[in-house]
Design a protein around this motif. Structure first.
Motif, mmCIF file in Angstrom:
data_model
loop_
_atom_site.group_PDB
_atom_site.id
_atom_site.type_symbol
_atom_site.label_atom_id
_atom_site.label_comp_id
_atom_site.label_asym_id
_atom_site.label_seq_id
_atom_site.Cartn_x
_atom_site.Cartn_y
_atom_site.Cartn_z
ATOM 1 N N ASN A 491 0.805 -1.225 0.000
ATOM 2 C CA ASN A 491 0.000 0.000 0.000
ATOM 3 C C ASN A 491 0.839 1.277 0.000
ATOM 4 O OD1 ASN A 491 1.027 -0.082 2.564
ATOM 5 N ND2 ASN A 491 -0.957 -0.187 3.617
ATOM 6 N N ARG A 526 -3.358 6.488 -1.732
ATOM 7 C CA ARG A 526 -4.342 6.243 -0.667
ATOM 8 C C ARG A 526 -4.936 4.863 -0.872
ATOM 9 N NH1 ARG A 526 -7.685 12.011 -0.425
ATOM 10 N NH2 ARG A 526 -5.885 13.325 0.140
ATOM 11 N N CYS A 527 -4.866 4.066 0.161
ATOM 12 C CA CYS A 527 -5.372 2.702 0.083
ATOM 13 C C CYS A 527 -6.057 2.356 1.405
ATOM 14 C CB CYS A 527 -4.242 1.727 -0.225
ATOM 15 S SG CYS A 527 -4.791 0.028 -0.470
ATOM 16 N N ASN A 529 -6.951 -0.625 2.336
ATOM 17 C CA ASN A 529 -6.548 -1.927 2.853
ATOM 18 C C ASN A 529 -5.035 -2.095 2.695
ATOM 19 O OD1 ASN A 529 -6.225 -2.370 0.090
ATOM 20 N ND2 ASN A 529 -8.255 -3.318 -0.089
ATOM 21 N N ASP A 530 -4.583 -3.332 2.711
ATOM 22 C CA ASP A 530 -3.154 -3.605 2.622
ATOM 23 C C ASP A 530 -2.621 -3.580 1.188
ATOM 24 O OD1 ASP A 530 -3.074 -3.899 5.342
ATOM 25 O OD2 ASP A 530 -3.384 -6.076 5.288
ATOM 26 N N GLY A 531 -3.459 -3.326 0.210
ATOM 27 C CA GLY A 531 -3.009 -3.263 -1.170
ATOM 28 C C GLY A 531 -3.151 -4.592 -1.881
ATOM 29 N N VAL A 533 -2.056 -1.461 -4.797
ATOM 30 C CA VAL A 533 -2.711 -0.316 -5.415
ATOM 31 C C VAL A 533 -2.423 -0.376 -6.912
ATOM 32 C CG1 VAL A 533 -2.942 2.177 -5.440
ATOM 33 C CG2 VAL A 533 -2.341 1.006 -3.311
ATOM 34 N N LYS A 557 2.555 -8.880 2.615
ATOM 35 C CA LYS A 557 2.191 -7.785 1.700
ATOM 36 C C LYS A 557 3.391 -6.882 1.418
ATOM 37 C CE LYS A 557 -2.192 -9.002 1.878
ATOM 38 N NZ LYS A 557 -2.925 -9.536 0.706
#
Length: 633
Positions: A491, A526-527, A529-531, A533, A557
């Motif tokens: 992320n 901007r994310c 969650n954990d990605g 992206v 991750k």
């Protein structure tokens, strides 16, 4: 081997006069010279170079004495330092006041020539003082006394004295450690000549003398163009020269650019260089459009001087045929960083047929050069002369000429870059000077007869970039898998595959073990969650360097990225761009210290898997022959 005993000299008779002894000795010496000359005339021994003297100065070092305007064409690598007089290498003049310069002349490229320049000294200079200055310079660099004596025995005030030292850099060590490139700096075919003492001395340093035909051949048209360009760049007129170099593939554009910039650095502190040839880049790995500030001469091929440009965008492919619109956007973005304070040299692609010529016409209109250097063979097989009138009338790929020819439509954001300050398209006749150059070297303009395949040159640039990972002060080579990679959270960076569409479920398979551009986009990542992206469009953004994604930690991750980019620049990276540039095969299969199964390499593969496929060979193309063979298998 025991030393061979020499025959004792015969003393002259006590009653014989000195004049008679001298006369007999002169006749004997003349006879020996004639006997030696007969071997030269028979072709058994090449005639010695007049004035060329190479003497071992120390271990891994040699002193070379060159007569006025004498040249030594060579292959290999060394560090060059001028001790007395002046010499020139690839256009750059080197004098005693300059530090030692690394010189690289592999057989994959045009051989370099070391040429002695005419001595620039006061007319009333005392020859004894000049001899003393040359002797003092050799002493200062710890040249052995025996070598100094030999050099001074042939010294003249008009000559040049050069110190050649063995050169070993982290980049060359890394390249030479790979089996396909282990003989990169060795001559490919030994010329039929005897191995002289001078050859042995030069070989101890790391260079081999070769024929002048292997070096740069400056044609009359090239000489006249260089003369005019240097005069324009050194003149204090309004405006700064913008020089665009164009021509077909394998015509010598890159070599001309190096020679021109080195000549300009003899007069100017810096020159700007814009790389628009994404297939054969000069200062970066392939697939980039960049703008670099050149302050030091570059005396070697691209893989020896990889550096961070002032501005760089990762296009992600070696050809722009599939997305010319984005290519134009990238070129315009990079060109806007040019401050017009020093001369600019622009290199262009060798794609000059069909849409390539239309695209080149657009670029001339966009970049508005003051000089266009067109390189082509005498019969103009590749392209018509790019006169200002031709560019004014001919249609481009995205712009219209005066004849209002067909052109592609661009989107609004790209089209705005083609408008003049008044808001309307500029249809005036371009104002630039067209300079023709007809190269006269063998294989000019014939892409199929190049020394090395272009894909190998691209791989060597990538390897030269990765060579910066090696430590500076150790003589050993560390395999790439021994370096600790950076851990990058999913992320923390956005991800985009440039050249093709990849399903989100397969994106990590594509990223793993891939070459990526480390980029900076203006938008904040901007994310929720954990990605990861994923970007939906390819941004035109700054590229700060490159790296290898050597692993993906799905549980944690994390991307594991190996890169020589310094940490202070990595903090600015928030985007990874994956293009159609692959990691060289030798990085995967030729790394030392790997036992058992090699990661990411397999001989058994299921081609029924969705997205997989074999590389198709183009059997209808004639197989090319290259003078430098390199096997990556």
């Amino acid at each position: 081997m025991p030393a061979r005993r020499g025959r004792p000299r015969r003393a002259s008779a006590p009653g014989r006069s000195a004049a008679a002894t001298t006369a007999r000795g002169g006749r004997s010496e003349a006879a020996w010279r004639e006997f030696a000359a007969s071997f030269v005339r028979a072709g058994m021994v090449p005639p010695a170079d007049s004035g060329l003297a190479a003497v071992e100065a120390a271990e891994g070092a040699a002193v070379l004495l060159l007569a006025p305007q004498q040249a030594l064409t060579f292959t290999g690598k060394c560090r060059l330092r001028c001790l007395y007089g002046a010499v020139r290498v690839l256009g750059f003049a080197i004098g005693p006041h300059q530090p030692g310069l690394p010189v690289f002349s592999p057989p994959t490229h045009c051989a370099l020539a070391l040429e002695a320049l005419p001595a620039a000294r006061p007319p009333a200079a005392d020859p004894r003082q000049l001899r003393a200055a040359a002797r003092a310079a050799m002493r200062a660099h710890r040249v052995r006394r025996q070598a100094r004596v030999k050099v001074m025995a042939r010294f003249s005030p008009e000559c040049a004295v050069v110190l050649l030292e063995h050169l070993d850099t982290p980049v060359t060590r890394f390249l030479l450690s790979l089996p396909p490139l282990s003989r990169l700096f060795e001559a490919q075919k030994k010329e039929e000549s005897s191995f002289t003492t001078e050859d042995a001395v030069l070989a101890s340093v790391g260079i081999v003398k070769c024929s002048p035909d292997n070096g740069l051949l400056v044609s009359k048209s090239m000489f006249l163009a260089l003369e005019e360009l240097i005069q324009a760049c050194c003149a204090e007129d309004e405006g700064v020269p913008v020089i665009m170099v164009c021509g077909p593939k394998s015509i010598g554009k890159s070599t001309f650019n190096r020679y021109l910039i080195n000549l300009l650095l003899n007069h100017l502190p810096s020159v700007e260089y814009m790389e628009c040839d994404i297939g054969q880049t000069e200062f970066t790995p392939p697939g980039c459009v960049s703008l670099s500030s050149v302050t030091e001469p570059f005396l070697g091929p691209p893989f020896t001087h990889q550096q961070t440009p002032r501005k760089m965008v990762y296009y992600g492919q070696t050809s722009c045929e599939q997305d010319t619109e984005r290519y134009i956007d990238v070129v315009n973005y990079v060109f806007n960083s040019y401050k017009k304070e020093v001369p600019l040299v622009i290199n262009t692609m060798g794609w000059v047929k069909g849409e390539g010529l239309l695209l080149l016409t657009d670029m001339i209109r966009l970049l508005a050069p003051t000089h266009v250097v067109q390189m082509d063979v005498y019969d103009w097989k590749a392209m018509d002369p790019l006169t200002p009138e031709y560019v004014h009338l001919a249609p481009g790929l995205y712009t219209k000429g005066k004849e209002q020819g067909k052109s592609k439509q661009m989107n609004l954001s790209a089209a705005e870059s083609w408008k003049s300050s008044e808001g309307e398209e500029d249809t005036s006749v371009p104002d630039y000077k067209l300079l023709y150059i007809h190269p006269e070297f063998p294989r000019a303009g014939v892409a199929g007869e190049a020394r090395v395949h272009s894909s190998i040159l691209r791989d060597m640039s990538i390897l030269g970039y990765l060579g910066h990972l090696q430590p500076l002060h150790t003589g050993s080579v560390l395999p790439l898998h021994s370096f600790v990679p950076y851990q990058v959270p999913f992320n923390a960076v956005a991800l985009r595959v440039i050249h093709t569409d990849v399903a989100p479920t397969n994106i990590m398979y594509a990223v793993n073990a891939s070459w990526v551009g480390l980029c900076r986009i203006p938008d904040e990542i901007r994310c929720q969650n954990d990605g990861p992206v994923l970007l939906t469009q390819t941004p035109v953004c700054d590229c700060l360097g490159f790296g290898i994604v050597r692993g993906v930690e799905m549980e944690k991750k994390l991307y594991l990225v190996l890169t020589p980019v310094p940490p202070e620049n990595l903090r600015q990276v928030n985007c990874l761009l994956l293009g159609n540039i692959a990691i060289p095969n030798c990085v995967l299969v030729s790394q030392e210290g790997i036992e058992g199964e090699i990661p990411y390499v397999t001989s058994e593969y299921n081609y029924n898997i969705l997205g997989s496929g074999k590389l198709k060979k183009k059997k209808h193309f004639k197989k090319r022959e290259y003078s430098y063979q390199c096997d990556y298998t």
